[in-house]
Scaffold this active site. Structure first.
Site, mmCIF file in Angstrom:
data_model
loop_
_atom_site.group_PDB
_atom_site.id
_atom_site.type_symbol
_atom_site.label_atom_id
_atom_site.label_comp_id
_atom_site.label_asym_id
_atom_site.label_seq_id
_atom_site.Cartn_x
_atom_site.Cartn_y
_atom_site.Cartn_z
ATOM 1 N N ASP A 21 0.795 -1.244 0.000
ATOM 2 C CA ASP A 21 0.000 0.000 0.000
ATOM 3 C C ASP A 21 0.825 1.291 0.000
ATOM 4 O O ASP A 21 0.416 2.286 0.616
ATOM 5 C CB ASP A 21 -0.949 0.030 1.197
ATOM 6 C CG ASP A 21 -2.075 -0.975 1.080
ATOM 7 O OD1 ASP A 21 -2.118 -1.707 0.076
ATOM 8 O OD2 ASP A 21 -2.907 -1.038 2.003
ATOM 9 N N LYS A 121 -5.666 -5.740 -3.761
ATOM 10 C CA LYS A 121 -6.499 -6.173 -2.646
ATOM 11 C C LYS A 121 -7.590 -5.145 -2.375
ATOM 12 O O LYS A 121 -7.510 -3.996 -2.819
ATOM 13 C CB LYS A 121 -5.652 -6.391 -1.381
ATOM 14 C CG LYS A 121 -5.064 -5.137 -0.747
ATOM 15 C CD LYS A 121 -4.247 -5.528 0.487
ATOM 16 C CE LYS A 121 -3.576 -4.340 1.153
ATOM 17 N NZ LYS A 121 -4.521 -3.396 1.792
ATOM 18 N N CYS A 154 -2.547 -2.352 7.546
ATOM 19 C CA CYS A 154 -2.441 -3.293 6.432
ATOM 20 C C CYS A 154 -1.168 -4.128 6.474
ATOM 21 O O CYS A 154 -1.186 -5.296 6.059
ATOM 22 C CB CYS A 154 -2.546 -2.534 5.118
ATOM 23 S SG CYS A 154 -4.192 -1.841 4.831
#
Length: 222
Positions: A21, A121, A154
């Site tokens: 991310d 995702k 995350c």
């Protein structure tokens, strides 16, 4: 299958580097979270150059690099996901980050190159609803080095699921970042105590250099 010794968990041929991310909406000053909620980016800004160096070093020794990106739109924004924070303060945060096809969903400061792998995702964990486990297994990977943003959300969610998918897991603590030092430090402590190893980018780079010099297994970390 034999158990990997600690010194073997970070070497090329056994491990993959996973980048979680590192995207504009999480890391750029104009990203949705820093802009809307005045998140402090000093730790992200300090981390990204170290991550860039580590990615380049991993590629140089032939270690697979897997970029994981979050993407959200109407096809995956379920009521439970959008309502996860309830009706109180902060609930509006759901549904504003990394929208499909937007600048906010693009990578920040890092970019996949030919030979790298990209996983998309829709939840905190990189293993939920994705083919990450299949990709790693197909590459012959047994150990995963986790980096990225945010450490306690995350990154940690993905690391925990990595263990539950029967991979050895390691947090690269100086190549993961979040918006508050206390949150980062707490996550590092939890990982070290319960889930896997914790190392640094320099320890990894030094250990990879040792492997290259000796032609065997070496590990210069903890």
């Amino acid at each position: 299958m034999s158990r990997l010794a600690e010194r073997e968990r970070h070497i090329p041929g056994r491990a993959a580097l996973v980048v979680i991310d590192v995207q504009n909406d999480f890391c750029a000053a104009d990203g949705s979270l820093p802009r809307r909620y005045d998140f402090d980016l000093q730790f992200v800004d300090a981390m990204v150059p170290r991550l860039q160096r580590l990615i380049n070093a991993a590629r140089a020794v032939g270690m697979p690099v897997v970029f994981v990106r979050t993407v959200h739109d109407e096809s995956n924004d379920s009521p439970a996901w959008l309502g996860r924070l309830g009706d109180g303060a902060g609930s509006e945060r759901a549904g504003v980050t990394c929208r499909t096809g937007t600048w906010g969903a693009e990578f920040f400061g890092v970019a996949p190159q030919p030979g790298d792998h990209i996983i998309t995702k829709h939840r905190f964990s990189a293993f939920v609803g994705t083919n990450l486990a299949i990709t790693l297994t197909s590459l012959g990977i047994r150990s995963v080095l986790f980096t990225g943003v945010a450490t306690e959300v995350c990154v940690e969610s993905s690391l925990r699921d990595g263990l539950f998918h029967e991979f050895y897991v390691t947090l690269v603590e100086d190549c993961a970042a979040t918006y508050a030092k206390a949150a980062h430090d707490a996550s590092v402590s939890v990982v070290r105590k319960h889930f896997g190893l914790v190392t640094t980018s320099q320890e990894l780079i030094d250990s990879w250099a040792l492997v290259g010099q000796t032609g065997g297994i070496g590990y210069g970390g903890q």
